[in-house]
Scaffold this active site. Structure first.
Site, short mmCIF file in Angstrom:
data_model
loop_
_atom_site.label_atom_id
_atom_site.label_comp_id
_atom_site.label_asym_id
_atom_site.label_seq_id
_atom_site.Cartn_x
_atom_site.Cartn_y
_atom_site.Cartn_z
N ALA A 1 0.85 -1.20 0.00
CA ALA A 1 0.00 0.00 0.00
C ALA A 1 0.88 1.24 0.00
O ALA A 1 1.99 1.26 0.54
CB ALA A 1 -0.91 0.00 1.22
N ASN B 1 8.42 9.42 4.82
CA ASN B 1 7.19 10.01 4.30
C ASN B 1 6.28 10.42 5.45
O ASN B 1 6.24 9.79 6.50
CB ASN B 1 6.47 9.03 3.35
CG ASN B 1 5.42 8.21 4.02
OD1 ASN B 1 4.29 8.65 4.26
ND2 ASN B 1 5.78 6.97 4.39
N ARG B 2 5.57 11.51 5.21
CA ARG B 2 4.50 11.93 6.11
C ARG B 2 3.30 12.32 5.25
O ARG B 2 2.72 13.40 5.39
CB ARG B 2 4.96 13.08 7.02
CG ARG B 2 5.59 14.28 6.32
CD ARG B 2 5.79 15.43 7.32
NE ARG B 2 6.39 16.60 6.72
CZ ARG B 2 7.68 16.93 6.82
NH1 ARG B 2 8.51 16.16 7.48
NH2 ARG B 2 8.14 18.03 6.24
N GLY C 1 0.19 11.23 4.97
CA GLY C 1 -1.08 11.49 5.67
C GLY C 1 -2.31 10.98 4.94
O GLY C 1 -3.35 11.65 4.93
N PHE C 2 -2.20 9.78 4.35
CA PHE C 2 -3.36 9.15 3.69
C PHE C 2 -4.00 10.08 2.65
O PHE C 2 -5.21 10.25 2.60
CB PHE C 2 -4.43 8.76 4.72
CG PHE C 2 -4.06 7.63 5.64
CD1 PHE C 2 -2.97 6.82 5.41
CD2 PHE C 2 -4.84 7.39 6.77
CE1 PHE C 2 -2.65 5.78 6.27
CE2 PHE C 2 -4.53 6.34 7.65
CZ PHE C 2 -3.43 5.54 7.40
N SER D 1 -0.10 3.67 10.86
CA SER D 1 0.63 4.76 10.22
C SER D 1 0.98 5.82 11.27
O SER D 1 0.13 6.18 12.10
CB SER D 1 -0.22 5.40 9.12
OG SER D 1 0.38 6.60 8.67
N ASN E 1 1.46 8.89 10.56
CA ASN E 1 1.22 10.19 9.94
C ASN E 1 -0.21 10.71 10.06
O ASN E 1 -0.52 11.77 9.52
CB ASN E 1 1.62 10.13 8.46
CG ASN E 1 3.08 9.78 8.29
OD1 ASN E 1 3.93 10.27 9.02
ND2 ASN E 1 3.38 8.90 7.34
N THR E 2 -1.08 9.97 10.74
CA THR E 2 -2.41 10.46 11.09
C THR E 2 -2.46 10.57 12.61
O THR E 2 -2.23 9.58 13.31
CB THR E 2 -3.51 9.49 10.59
OG1 THR E 2 -3.51 9.48 9.16
CG2 THR E 2 -4.88 9.93 11.07
N LYS F 1 -2.39 -4.35 9.90
CA LYS F 1 -1.03 -3.89 9.64
C LYS F 1 -0.49 -3.24 10.90
O LYS F 1 -1.11 -2.33 11.46
CB LYS F 1 -1.01 -2.89 8.48
CG LYS F 1 0.40 -2.51 8.03
CD LYS F 1 0.38 -1.81 6.69
CE LYS F 1 1.80 -1.59 6.17
NZ LYS F 1 1.80 -1.04 4.79
N ASN G 1 4.60 -1.58 9.20
CA ASN G 1 4.48 -0.23 8.66
C ASN G 1 5.83 0.49 8.81
O ASN G 1 6.84 -0.13 9.16
CB ASN G 1 3.37 0.53 9.40
CG ASN G 1 2.62 1.49 8.51
OD1 ASN G 1 3.22 2.23 7.75
ND2 ASN G 1 1.30 1.50 8.62
N THR G 2 5.85 1.78 8.56
CA THR G 2 7.09 2.55 8.71
C THR G 2 7.41 2.78 10.19
O THR G 2 6.56 2.63 11.06
CB THR G 2 6.97 3.90 7.99
OG1 THR G 2 5.83 4.61 8.51
CG2 THR G 2 6.79 3.70 6.50
N THR H 1 9.53 0.74 -0.88
CA THR H 1 10.70 1.60 -1.02
C THR H 1 11.71 0.99 -1.98
O THR H 1 12.29 1.69 -2.82
CB THR H 1 11.33 1.86 0.35
OG1 THR H 1 10.37 2.52 1.19
CG2 THR H 1 12.57 2.74 0.23
#
Length: 347
Positions: free
Chosen positions: A68, A117-118, A120-121, A182, A184-185, A222, A251-252, A326
């Site tokens: 994803a 990365n950020r 944010g969906f 994630s 980033n949210t 995930k 995930n990251t 990546t």
């Protein structure tokens, strides 16, 4: 031919034209691949491998998937199988369309084979993806759909937000990935906590059962690589209680270990780190899950797979399938071919 052009011409030119913004490279690459409307057999033979595997009731033509994040809105679904992927995961998609975080939000750390990365969906929303799939059809390989929480939705309303995306996309997915990891949210990772995750999975499983015509579509979770062993064990207990079909690990990461020199300076940017610095930790999480569940819970291994050896070690740690993100972004379709050939027959 298309794959050769990507490796030898298109990708280097894109990077030269967009050296200061990796997101532009990403966007142009997906846009170019979206123009491929078929899956030419000669191209598929160059990159793919016939190495079928059945996992959580789904038959995969090979064990190498696209993670994803690469094709959030399903724009290039016909291209990915032609480049050798045995399955494709779109998203992370949210109920509400959203632009994501402000730019810049994607940073290439080339000395470390890594990316921060950020995003944010950022995506067009669940209904837009469903409309695209209804119009163009699914790819000729299994399709996973990663679903996440809309940023503007309060955490206490997250369950209904996820349920809405599940209902909208249910006719099209071969499996769903529930993204609660994630970084980033804001506050999303709180949904990995025992009580919150139990409520979410209970409702999603009930919704899936009500929509199914026959066997319900598998639900996977995930997870973040930053969980402690005790937190991960607790999460696995919840997954077991609620009939989760598998795990995606990982995930990251928020860690910045493994970055040196110029990359250490870029590493001060907020966001999730992926690529080579995540290789060992992702494998550790896969190994923990496999051992803790005695192999009963299938795992898709993702994180820092940049070569055939990395993929084999992920399988040896207990993964049933692997995903690339990546590594593919940095190395192109040649990596898909390498990993496919490395895993062919490797059990």
């Amino acid at each position: 031919m298309a794959g050769v052009l990507f490796e030898k011409l298109i990708r280097p030119v894109l990077y030269r034209l967009s050296a200061d913004d990796p997101e532009v490279v990403h966007e142009r690459t997906v846009r170019a691949l979206s123009l491929l409307r078929g899956t030419p057999e000669v191209l598929r033979r160059r990159y793919a491998a016939d190495d079928p595997e059945t996992v959580f009731g789904v038959r995969f033509p090979n064990r190498v998937g696209l993670a994803a994040g690469m094709d959030k809105d399903g724009r290039a679904l016909r291209a990915w199988p032609a480049l050798g992927f045995g399955f494709v995961e779109v998203g992370t998609v949210t109920r509400l369309a959203q632009p994501g975080n402000p730019r810049p939000r994607l940073f290439a750390l080339t000395d470390s084979d890594a990316v921060i990365n950020r995003m944010g969906f950022n995506n067009a929303g669940a209904e837009a993806l469903a409309a695209k799939l209804a119009e163009r059809g699914k790819p000729p390989v299994p399709l996973g759909v990663s679903i996440g929480k809309s940023k503007v939705v309060p955490l206490e309303e997250a369950v209904e937000d996820y349920r809405s995306s599940l209902r909208t996309l249910y006719p099209y997915a071969d499996y769903f990935a529930v993204n609660v990891s994630s970084p980033n949210t804001p506050n999303l990772r709180a949904l990995q906590d025992k009580s919150a995750l139990a409520e979410l999975l209970s409702e999603l499983r009930a919704t899936s059962a009500s929509l199914a015509q026959g066997t319900p579509t598998p639900l996977l979770v995930k997870v973040a690589p930053d969980l402690t062993d005790s937190a991960l064990a607790e999460l696995l207990e919840v997954c077991g209680e609620h009939g989760v079909a598998g795990l995606i690990a990982t995930n990251t990461t928020l860690s910045r270990e493994g970055l040196t020199g110029r990359d250490a300076l870029v590493g001060k940017e907020t966001g999730g780190l992926s690529g080579r610095p995540l290789t060992a930790r992702a494998r550790e999480v896969v190994r923990f899950v496999h051992k803790h569940t005695e192999g009963r819970l299938p795992v898709i291994g993702v994180g820092g797979i940049l070569g055939g050896t990395d993929a084999r070690e992920m399988i040896d740690a207990g993964a049933s399938l692997v995903q690339l993100y990546t590594g593919f972004a940095l190395k192109g379709p040649g990596l898909v071919r390498e990993v496919n050939r490395s895993l062919a027959g490797w059990r």
